[in-house]
Design a protein around this motif. Structure first.
Motif, short mmCIF file in Angstrom:
data_model
loop_
_atom_site.label_atom_id
_atom_site.label_comp_id
_atom_site.label_asym_id
_atom_site.label_seq_id
_atom_site.Cartn_x
_atom_site.Cartn_y
_atom_site.Cartn_z
N ILE A 67 -3.47 2.33 -2.50
CA ILE A 67 -3.40 1.45 -3.68
C ILE A 67 -4.01 0.07 -3.39
O ILE A 67 -4.21 -0.72 -4.31
CB ILE A 67 -1.92 1.29 -4.15
N HIS A 68 -4.33 -0.21 -2.15
CA HIS A 68 -4.74 -1.58 -1.81
C HIS A 68 -5.96 -1.58 -0.89
O HIS A 68 -5.84 -1.50 0.33
CB HIS A 68 -3.56 -2.28 -1.12
N THR A 69 -7.15 -1.61 -1.49
CA THR A 69 -8.36 -1.72 -0.68
C THR A 69 -9.29 -2.76 -1.31
O THR A 69 -9.08 -3.19 -2.45
CB THR A 69 -9.12 -0.37 -0.59
N HIS A 70 -10.26 -3.15 -0.53
CA HIS A 70 -11.24 -4.14 -1.01
C HIS A 70 -12.63 -3.59 -0.72
O HIS A 70 -13.15 -3.75 0.37
CB HIS A 70 -11.03 -5.47 -0.31
N ILE A 71 -13.19 -2.90 -1.71
CA ILE A 71 -14.51 -2.29 -1.52
C ILE A 71 -15.60 -3.24 -2.03
O ILE A 71 -16.74 -3.16 -1.63
CB ILE A 71 -14.61 -0.93 -2.25
N LEU A 169 -4.72 -5.33 -13.04
CA LEU A 169 -5.16 -6.71 -12.75
C LEU A 169 -4.73 -7.08 -11.34
O LEU A 169 -3.58 -6.81 -10.95
CB LEU A 169 -4.51 -7.67 -13.76
N LYS A 170 -5.62 -7.69 -10.59
CA LYS A 170 -5.26 -8.16 -9.24
C LYS A 170 -5.20 -9.67 -9.24
O LYS A 170 -6.10 -10.34 -9.72
CB LYS A 170 -6.32 -7.69 -8.23
N ILE A 171 -4.12 -10.19 -8.66
CA ILE A 171 -4.00 -11.64 -8.46
C ILE A 171 -4.01 -11.89 -6.96
O ILE A 171 -3.11 -11.43 -6.24
CB ILE A 171 -2.67 -12.17 -9.07
N THR A 327 -3.19 -0.11 2.40
CA THR A 327 -3.57 -0.56 3.75
C THR A 327 -4.28 -1.91 3.80
O THR A 327 -4.34 -2.52 4.85
CB THR A 327 -4.54 0.47 4.38
N ASP A 328 -4.86 -2.36 2.68
CA ASP A 328 -5.72 -3.55 2.69
C ASP A 328 -7.08 -3.22 3.32
O ASP A 328 -7.78 -4.13 3.78
CB ASP A 328 -5.06 -4.70 3.46
N ALA A 329 -7.44 -1.93 3.35
CA ALA A 329 -8.66 -1.53 4.04
C ALA A 329 -9.90 -2.19 3.44
O ALA A 329 -10.06 -2.28 2.23
CB ALA A 329 -8.83 -0.01 3.95
ZN LIG Z 1 -5.68 -7.36 0.10
#
Ligand SMILES: [Zn+2]
Length: 403
Positions: A67-71, A169-171, A327-329
Motif C-alpha cells: 500500500i505504500h510505495t513511491h514509483i 489522496l496522499k499527504i 514498505t515505503d519501497a
Molecule cells: Zn513514504
C-alpha cells in the motif's frame, strides 16, 4: 550494546544542547580505560555470534498489496514543498513487475502520483498499462495555496483526480513541517488548518481514502546527541531533525492530525508508518479505539515493530482488520537501504510477518540504518496474514476481495 571506546561521539557531545543530560553514570561509562583504542562509531560493525534459525521467505504466503510505495516523485521541490505537476518516474513497469511476480506481490500503490497532468501521466504509465498491478494516489497542489479560493480549488481537484484514475489522496509531512503561509516562507501551516477542510470532506464524499504521513520517529524531535537512539541516522541526514527552530513537537503534530480525523468521520484515514508513532503502540491503539475511520500501515517501521515483537503481535491480533502491509519501497533509491525496492526488502518484511526467527536485520545494510538493533519475527497466523497482506487494502481501495 555498550558504548565503550566510542569516544568521538562522546567528545562530540560536549555541546550545549545536551549539557543537562550528562549524568555521573554516563560520564563514567564513556571514560575510556587506559588500554582502550578509540573506535569511531561509523566503523563499528559487530558480527553476531548467535546461532539461530534463518528462514528465507522468498514469496509472501498470500498475494500481497504494497500500500505504500513511491514509483514517481515530483520533478521540483522548494524547501520541502513539491511544486511541479511533472513527475519523475523511478522504475519501468517491466522491471517492477519482475520483482512483484517473484515476491507474490499482486499490486503496488504509488502514493506520490502528484496532481493534474503529472497524475494523468503516472496513471497512464502504470495503472492503465498493467491493470490490477498498480494503483496511484494523488497529492494536493500546494503551489496554488496562495490563491484566495484555494480551499474549493483543492476540493474540486479531488473529484477530477478520481476521474483521472486516482485511488486516494496522499499527504506527505509537507503539511505540518514544510508548507508555510507563503509556500516556502512565513509561518508553518498547521495540519488542521481549516482551509483544507473542504478537501478532507471531498475525499469522504468520493470514497477516496487519505494516506497521511505526519511527524516522524520521535528521536527526530530530540537533540542529535549521544543519547539519541538514531544518532547515526540523524548525523548522516541533519535535515531530518525537527528539533528546535519553529517546528512543532511530535505531540502537537499528532494532536492536529487527530483533530482532522475527528472532524471528518466519513473520511477514511490510513495513518502511515504505524500511525506515525511505532515507538508507542499504546498511543496508536488509543487512537484506533477512538477513531473508527483510522487504519495504519507498517511501512518503514518493522525496525520498531520487530524490536518489541510481543507487543507488536498483540497489536496485530487486536487490530488485524486495520493494519495494512506497506514498505515505503522506492525503486533505485539506494540512499536509504530500509526502503530500496527489490527482493531483499520484501523478504525481510515477509520474514518478520511470517516467521518466529530471532535477531535479524530489518534492512539490507551493514549498519542498521534506523538505529543499532535487530528484530524478531511475529509469526502471524494465516487468517491475519491474509488480512494484512491483501484484504484490508482491497477494502480500503474498493477492490474485489480475492487473493
Ligand atoms: Zn513514504
Amino acid at each position: 550494546m555498550g558504548a565503550t571506546g566510542l569516544s568521538p561521539l562522546a567528545q562530540q557531545n560536549q555541546n550545549p544542547t545536551s549539557g543537562q543530560s550528562t549524568s555521573p553514570t554516563s560520564s563514567q561509562s564513556t571514560s575510556p580505560t587506559s588500554s582502550a583504542t578509540p573506535l569511531p562509531l561509523s566503523q563499528y560493525e559487530p558480527t553476531s555470534m548467535l546461532h539461530v534459525r534463518e528462514t528465507r521467505v522468498e514469496r509472501a504466503r498470500y498475494a500481497a498489496i504494497d500500500i505504500h510505495t513511491h514509483i514517481s516523485v515530483s520533478k521540483k521541490s522548494e524547501k520541502g514543498v513539491a511544486v511541479a505537476a511533472e513527475r519523475q518516474f523511478l522504475g519501468t513497469p517491466h522491471e517492477l513487475l519482475a520483482v512483484m511476480d517473484r515476491k507474490n506481490l499482486q499490486a503496488m500503490v504509488n502514493l506520490t502520483g502528484g496532481f493534474y497532468a503529472g497524475l494523468v501521466d503516472a496513471v497512464n504509465k502504470y495503472d492503465n498499462r498493467s491493470p490490477g498491478r498498480f494503483y496511484t494516489f494523488t497529492e494536493p497542489c500546494y503551489s496554488r495555496f496562495k490563491q484566495p479560493n484555494y480551499p474549493n480549488i483543492q476540493a474540486e481537484a479531488m473529484a477530477q483526480a478520481q476521474r483521472d484514475g486516482a485511488k486516494g489522496l496522499k499527504i506527505l509531512k509537507t503539511l505540518g513541517l514544510y508548507l508555510r503561509e507563503n509556500i516556502s516562507s512565513g509561518t508553518l501551516v498547521k495540519i488542521d488548518d481549516p482551509r483544507f477542510d473542504p478537501m478532507w470532506d471531498a475525499c469522504g464524499q468520493l470514497n477516496l481514502p487519505v494516506a497521511i504521513h505526519v511527524s516522524d520517529p520521535i528521536a527526530f524531535f530530540t537533540p542529535t546527541d549521544r543519547f539519541n537512539e538514531r544518532y547515526e541516522e540523524l548525523n548522516n541526514h541533519p535535515d531530518w531533525s525537527f528539533y528546535g527552530h519553529d517546528f512543532p513537537s511530535n505531540a502537537e503534530l499528532l494532536a492536529a492530525r487527530n483533530r482532522v480525523i475527528a472532524r471528518h468521520p466519513k473520511t477514511q484515514f490510513l495513518v502511515l508508518h504505524v500511525g506515525n508513532f511505532a515507538e508507542d503502540l499504546g498511543n496508536v491503539a488509543e487512537n484506533l479505539d477512538r477513531f473508527p475511520n483510522m487504519s495504519v500501515d507498517i511501512a518503514a517501521r518493522i525496525g520498531e515493530l520487530g524490536r518489541q515483537p510481543r507487543a507488536a503481535r498483540r497489536f496485530f491480533d487486536k487490530y488485524q482488520d486495520r493494519i495494512l502491509f506497506g514498505t515505503d519501497a522506492t525503486p533505485h533509491g539506494d540512499e536509504f537501504p530500509q526502503q530500496v525496492f527489490g527482493d531483499q526488502l520484501y523478504e525481510i518484511y515477509y520474514r518478520f510477518l511470517e516467521t518466529d526467527d530471532e535477531y535479524f536485520d530489518y534492512a539490507p545494510a551493514k549498519i542498521p540504518p534506523q538505529g543499532r538493533w535487530k528484530i524478531y519475527g511475529i509469526e502471524l497466523p494465516d487468517t491475519i496474514l491474509k488480512k494484512v497482506y491483501y484484504e484490508n487494502a482491497a477494502r480500503l481501495l474498493h477492490l474485489s476481495v480475492s487473493s
